[in-house]
Design a protein around this motif. Structure first.
Motif, PDB file in Angstrom:
ATOM      1  N   ASP A 415     -30.913 -32.602  38.921  1.00 31.58           N
ATOM      2  CA  ASP A 415     -31.808 -32.242  37.815  1.00 31.58           C
ATOM      3  C   ASP A 415     -32.129 -33.448  36.925  1.00 31.58           C
ATOM      4  O   ASP A 415     -32.540 -33.303  35.784  1.00 31.58           O
ATOM      5  CB  ASP A 415     -31.216 -31.101  36.972  1.00 31.58           C
ATOM      6  N   ALA A 416     -31.929 -34.641  37.477  1.00 32.39           N
ATOM      7  CA  ALA A 416     -32.271 -35.861  36.729  1.00 32.39           C
ATOM      8  C   ALA A 416     -33.509 -36.507  37.346  1.00 32.39           C
ATOM      9  O   ALA A 416     -33.683 -36.511  38.566  1.00 32.39           O
ATOM     10  CB  ALA A 416     -31.104 -36.849  36.762  1.00 32.39           C
ATOM     11  N   VAL A 417     -34.360 -37.036  36.482  1.00 33.94           N
ATOM     12  CA  VAL A 417     -35.597 -37.682  36.931  1.00 33.94           C
ATOM     13  C   VAL A 417     -35.552 -39.163  36.532  1.00 33.94           C
ATOM     14  O   VAL A 417     -35.214 -39.498  35.393  1.00 33.94           O
ATOM     15  CB  VAL A 417     -36.826 -37.001  36.268  1.00 33.94           C
ATOM     16  N   ILE A 418     -35.899 -40.024  37.484  1.00 39.06           N
ATOM     17  CA  ILE A 418     -35.914 -41.471  37.212  1.00 39.06           C
ATOM     18  C   ILE A 418     -37.278 -41.879  36.674  1.00 39.06           C
ATOM     19  O   ILE A 418     -38.309 -41.525  37.250  1.00 39.06           O
ATOM     20  CB  ILE A 418     -35.633 -42.262  38.519  1.00 39.06           C
ATOM     21  N   LEU A 419     -37.278 -42.593  35.567  1.00 41.82           N
ATOM     22  CA  LEU A 419     -38.511 -43.212  35.063  1.00 41.82           C
ATOM     23  C   LEU A 419     -38.393 -44.699  35.380  1.00 41.82           C
ATOM     24  O   LEU A 419     -37.411 -45.341  34.991  1.00 41.82           O
ATOM     25  CB  LEU A 419     -38.635 -43.034  33.548  1.00 41.82           C
ATOM     26  N   PRO A 440     -42.212 -35.324  40.745  1.00 41.07           N
ATOM     27  CA  PRO A 440     -41.350 -36.172  41.586  1.00 41.07           C
ATOM     28  C   PRO A 440     -40.144 -36.671  40.792  1.00 41.07           C
ATOM     29  O   PRO A 440     -40.238 -36.874  39.583  1.00 41.07           O
ATOM     30  CB  PRO A 440     -42.255 -37.342  41.974  1.00 41.07           C
ATOM     31  N   ARG A 441     -39.036 -36.874  41.477  1.00 37.73           N
ATOM     32  CA  ARG A 441     -37.831 -37.341  40.778  1.00 37.73           C
ATOM     33  C   ARG A 441     -37.828 -38.847  40.538  1.00 37.73           C
ATOM     34  O   ARG A 441     -36.928 -39.354  39.854  1.00 37.73           O
ATOM     35  CB  ARG A 441     -36.574 -36.895  41.526  1.00 37.73           C
ATOM     36  N   VAL A 442     -38.820 -39.533  41.110  1.00 43.04           N
ATOM     37  CA  VAL A 442     -38.999 -40.942  40.742  1.00 43.04           C
ATOM     38  C   VAL A 442     -40.419 -41.078  40.198  1.00 43.04           C
ATOM     39  O   VAL A 442     -41.390 -40.924  40.938  1.00 43.04           O
ATOM     40  CB  VAL A 442     -38.814 -41.892  41.944  1.00 43.04           C
ATOM     41  N   LEU A 443     -40.517 -41.299  38.913  1.00 39.75           N
ATOM     42  CA  LEU A 443     -41.834 -41.459  38.304  1.00 39.75           C
ATOM     43  C   LEU A 443     -42.067 -42.941  38.049  1.00 39.75           C
ATOM     44  O   LEU A 443     -41.439 -43.544  37.176  1.00 39.75           O
ATOM     45  CB  LEU A 443     -41.924 -40.678  36.983  1.00 39.75           C
ATOM     46  N   ASP A 444     -42.963 -43.531  38.849  1.00 43.36           N
ATOM     47  CA  ASP A 444     -43.224 -44.969  38.726  1.00 43.36           C
ATOM     48  C   ASP A 444     -44.438 -45.208  37.844  1.00 43.36           C
ATOM     49  O   ASP A 444     -45.550 -44.815  38.187  1.00 43.36           O
ATOM     50  CB  ASP A 444     -43.456 -45.561  40.126  1.00 43.36           C
ATOM     51  N   ALA A 445     -44.208 -45.869  36.701  1.00 46.55           N
ATOM     52  CA  ALA A 445     -45.310 -46.150  35.770  1.00 46.55           C
ATOM     53  C   ALA A 445     -46.117 -47.360  36.214  1.00 46.55           C
ATOM     54  O   ALA A 445     -47.295 -47.471  35.896  1.00 46.55           O
ATOM     55  CB  ALA A 445     -44.763 -46.383  34.372  1.00 46.55           C
ATOM     56  N   GLY A 446     -45.506 -48.305  36.922  1.00 47.97           N
ATOM     57  CA  GLY A 446     -46.260 -49.480  37.356  1.00 47.97           C
ATOM     58  C   GLY A 446     -45.438 -50.749  37.380  1.00 47.97           C
ATOM     59  O   GLY A 446     -44.291 -50.762  37.799  1.00 47.97           O
ATOM     60  N   GLN A 447     -46.055 -51.835  36.879  1.00 51.27           N
ATOM     61  CA  GLN A 447     -45.386 -53.135  36.862  1.00 51.27           C
ATOM     62  C   GLN A 447     -44.370 -53.177  35.714  1.00 51.27           C
ATOM     63  O   GLN A 447     -44.307 -52.268  34.889  1.00 51.27           O
ATOM     64  CB  GLN A 447     -46.425 -54.241  36.660  1.00 51.27           C
ATOM     65  N   CYS A 448     -43.637 -54.296  35.638  1.00 54.19           N
ATOM     66  CA  CYS A 448     -42.599 -54.381  34.596  1.00 54.19           C
ATOM     67  C   CYS A 448     -43.177 -54.210  33.195  1.00 54.19           C
ATOM     68  O   CYS A 448     -42.570 -53.570  32.330  1.00 54.19           O
ATOM     69  CB  CYS A 448     -41.822 -55.693  34.710  1.00 54.19           C
ATOM     70  N   ASN A 449     -44.394 -54.757  32.985  1.00 55.15           N
ATOM     71  CA  ASN A 449     -45.028 -54.611  31.667  1.00 55.15           C
ATOM     72  C   ASN A 449     -45.342 -53.151  31.345  1.00 55.15           C
ATOM     73  O   ASN A 449     -45.486 -52.779  30.187  1.00 55.15           O
ATOM     74  CB  ASN A 449     -46.305 -55.442  31.588  1.00 55.15           C
ATOM     75  N   ASP A 450     -45.456 -52.329  32.377  1.00 52.80           N
ATOM     76  CA  ASP A 450     -45.719 -50.905  32.155  1.00 52.80           C
ATOM     77  C   ASP A 450     -44.476 -50.163  31.668  1.00 52.80           C
ATOM     78  O   ASP A 450     -44.530 -48.943  31.453  1.00 52.80           O
ATOM     79  CB  ASP A 450     -46.284 -50.263  33.430  1.00 52.80           C
ATOM     80  N   SER A 451     -43.408 -50.882  31.443  1.00 46.59           N
ATOM     81  CA  SER A 451     -42.268 -50.303  30.726  1.00 46.59           C
ATOM     82  C   SER A 451     -42.770 -49.802  29.375  1.00 46.59           C
ATOM     83  O   SER A 451     -42.188 -48.903  28.768  1.00 46.59           O
ATOM     84  CB  SER A 451     -41.171 -51.339  30.494  1.00 46.59           C
ATOM     85  N   TYR A 452     -43.843 -50.414  28.919  1.00 44.63           N
ATOM     86  CA  TYR A 452     -44.510 -49.951  27.696  1.00 44.63           C
ATOM     87  C   TYR A 452     -44.848 -48.458  27.802  1.00 44.63           C
ATOM     88  O   TYR A 452     -44.687 -47.702  26.853  1.00 44.63           O
ATOM     89  CB  TYR A 452     -45.782 -50.784  27.496  1.00 44.63           C
TER      90      TYR A 452
END
Ligand code: SF4
Ligand code: SF3
Length: 542
Positions: A415-419, A440-452
């Motif tokens: 029940d944990a989701v990775i951002l 999805p349990r892995v939600l990929d925002a993008g490049q490292c700058n997208d940590s924003y």
């Protein structure tokens, strides 16, 4: 040489004979000197601003480009770095002549010399030239944060966006690292301020990217190969990718992304190119094997370059701040059109890529996309279907102990989701971790700058759940770092008030015990343990 700016630094203390990254002492020396003269230039521009002068954009670009050049794995080409030193000395001299009160400036501001003296000077201005452990630690922490900020600024500049306040801060902070009157407390405040501008820099790049290419959206990315020869693009510069895609239309050549270029597929703009086939391979450190098998030319737009094998070195091209001796460099500054015809001609003489895998990966969960799913996400949290979010953004690397992140992802409660964001994702983005109610349990925002984006998502959740403190959210942070962009991401998160970040696989060597203590005491920063212990720590007994 002495360099300890990245996570892989020798023995977790410092590279002294040669870099684990492949950087040779002569290149390290010229990078030290480039940083020194850039700091000198920054002191000059900061004084000029104080005297009411405007600084031309080209000078701001020079500063950020120089720092970007010295980021881990970006540029191994000594002559390219020496050229930048010359260019900087010329600009510095011009700017210096405009200063009224030169008596306020540090030695670096006025320093100039013939090339024959570069080496001798470099040996006096490296990291170890600051004797006090804590001052050195903070100066380097700030400098590395500024290197990351420079990289992000440069990408925004490539899309014709800039922020004078960020440039002014960047130069003021750089100059401050030369100021012997500053105390540990002053430098700690400056470190926090660097985080503030880190948020600003990432916001600027987010705006530049989304203005130019639209908002990332949920996208399935092909990881197999087509039947035509291809060009592989790596690094982070989306504007370079755009120019390459434009120039490869109707050429019979396909374009693939590698490592940090994968998130380009999430932007609506790039979907119009039918020859933009998919993503080939994994994170940067696997490039030797994967570039060999790709068979076509490869364009490195930024870090991370692994010193190439002879088997494909003639196929490796660099551009922008990236460089490698003996590899062809594609020229072109901010606002200029680059000419990729050499790569296209080269690709035509190559066979199609060797297939290394098949299937798809899903990404595109940057802030705009996640906001449209907010109702669904909030419902899943309220119903208990999602118990926790685990921010696992950052960098990947070749160190064996990084398998921790794969094992940790596998061991997470269902029940944990990775951002995620950055190339850290490659440690778990092909594990098929499933979905929770369509999320999805892995939600990929993008490049490292997208940590924003991840920070914006956390702030949005805080608002939706009516919380006063971002740390009351069901979000935990287990971040992997490697190079200096991760440093600015970390400082940005600290500035936003995020506490208890776990940073691995090892803590930075450039943190002195006292500076590390400040981070532990004020922010609860910690390292990682074993997967089992950390799962217990984050989630309690399963
Ligand atoms: Fe060593 Fe990292 Fe510096 Fe390379 S960048 S020389 S691996 S500390
Ligand atoms: Fe990766 Fe180099 Fe840092 Fe942009 S490509 S995250 S390591």
């Amino acid at each position: 040489m002495f360099c300890y700016q990245c996570q892989e630094t020798a023995g977790c203390t410092g590279c002294t004979q040669a870099g684990v990254c492949g950087k040779k002492p002569d290149v390290a020396a010229m990078q030290d000197l480039l940083v020194f003269v850039t700091k000198g230039l920054a002191a000059v521009t900061t004084q000029l601003r104080a005297e009411g002068r405007e600084i031309p954009s080209d000078v701001n670009y020079l500063v950020t480009f120089n720092l970007f050049t010295t980021i881990t794995n970006a540029n191994f080409d000594k002559m390219a770095i020496v050229d930048r030193i010359h260019q900087t000395l010329t600009v510095k001299k011009e700017m210096f002549s405009l200063v009224e009160h030169t008596e306020k400036l540090p030695e670096a501001a006025g320093w100039t010399a013939a090339e024959s003296e570069f080496e001798a000077k470099a040996s006096q201005v490296g990291v170890l030239s600051t004797k006090d452990d804590d001052i050195r630690s903070l100066r380097e922490l700030i400098t590395y944060g500024l290197k990351g900020l420079s990289a992000y600024s440069k990408h925004a500049n490539a899309l014709m966006q800039e922020d004078g306040e960020i440039d002014a801060f960047l130069q003021r902070a750089l100059a401050a690292t030369l100021d012997d009157s500053l105390t540990v407390d002053d430098l700690i405040s400056l470190t926090m301020e660097t985080g503030k501008y880190g948020v600003g820099g990432m916001a600027l790049l987010d705006k530049a990217n989304t203005d130019a290419y639209g908002h990332p959206e949920i996208t399935k990315v092909n990881i197999g190969v087509g039947e035509r020869p291809g060009i592989l693009v790596s690094g982070h510069d989306l504007r370079d990718l755009e120019m390459l895609l434009e120039q490869t239309q109707e050429s019979g050549i396909d374009v693939y992304t590698h490592s940090e270029m994968l998130p380009a597929h999430y932007y609506p703009f790039f979907k119009k190119y039918s020859n933009f086939v998919g993503n080939y391979g994994n994170a940067w450190w696997k490039q030797a094997e994967e570039f060999e098998r790709f068979r076509g030319p490869i364009l490195m737009t930024t870090n991370c370059i692994v010193p190439p094998r002879d088997s494909y070195k003639d196929r490796l091209y660099t551009t922008g701040a990236a460089g490698y001796p003996g590899c062809k460099h594609i020229a072109g500054g901010i606002g200029e059109k680059k000419d990729f015809s050499a790569l296209i001609a080269h690709a035509k003489s190559c066979t199609p890529p060797d297939e290394i895998e098949r299937g798809e990966i899903v990404g595109g969960f940057a802030h705009n996309q996640v906001m449209t799913l907010a109702g669904q996400v909030v419902e899943a949290v309220k119903s208990g279907a999602i118990k926790k979010f685990v921010v696992m953004a950052g960098c990947d690397g070749r160190a064996k102990n990084r398998s921790y992140y794969t094992e940790f992802a596998k061991a997470l409660p269902k029940d944990a989701v990775i951002l995620t964001a950055g190339c850290a994702k490659y440690k778990y983005n092909k594990l098929h971790l499933g979905e929770i109610g369509g999320i999805p349990r892995v939600l990929d925002a993008g490049q490292c700058n997208d940590s924003y984006s991840l920070a914006l998502i956390a702030l949005k959740l805080k608002e939706v759940f009516g919380l006063d403190d971002i740390n009351d959210l069901p979000v935990v942070y287990n971040i992997a770092w490697y190079e200096q962009k991760a440093v600015i991401v970390l400082l940005a998160l600290l500035y936003l008030g995020v506490k208890n970040i776990h940073l691995g696989p090892t803590l930075p060597a450039f943190l002195s015990p006292n500076v590390a203590n400040v981070l532990v005491k004020n922010f609860g920063i910690a390292g990682i343990g074993t997967v089992e212990d950390d799962i217990k720590l984050f989630f309690g007994e399963k």
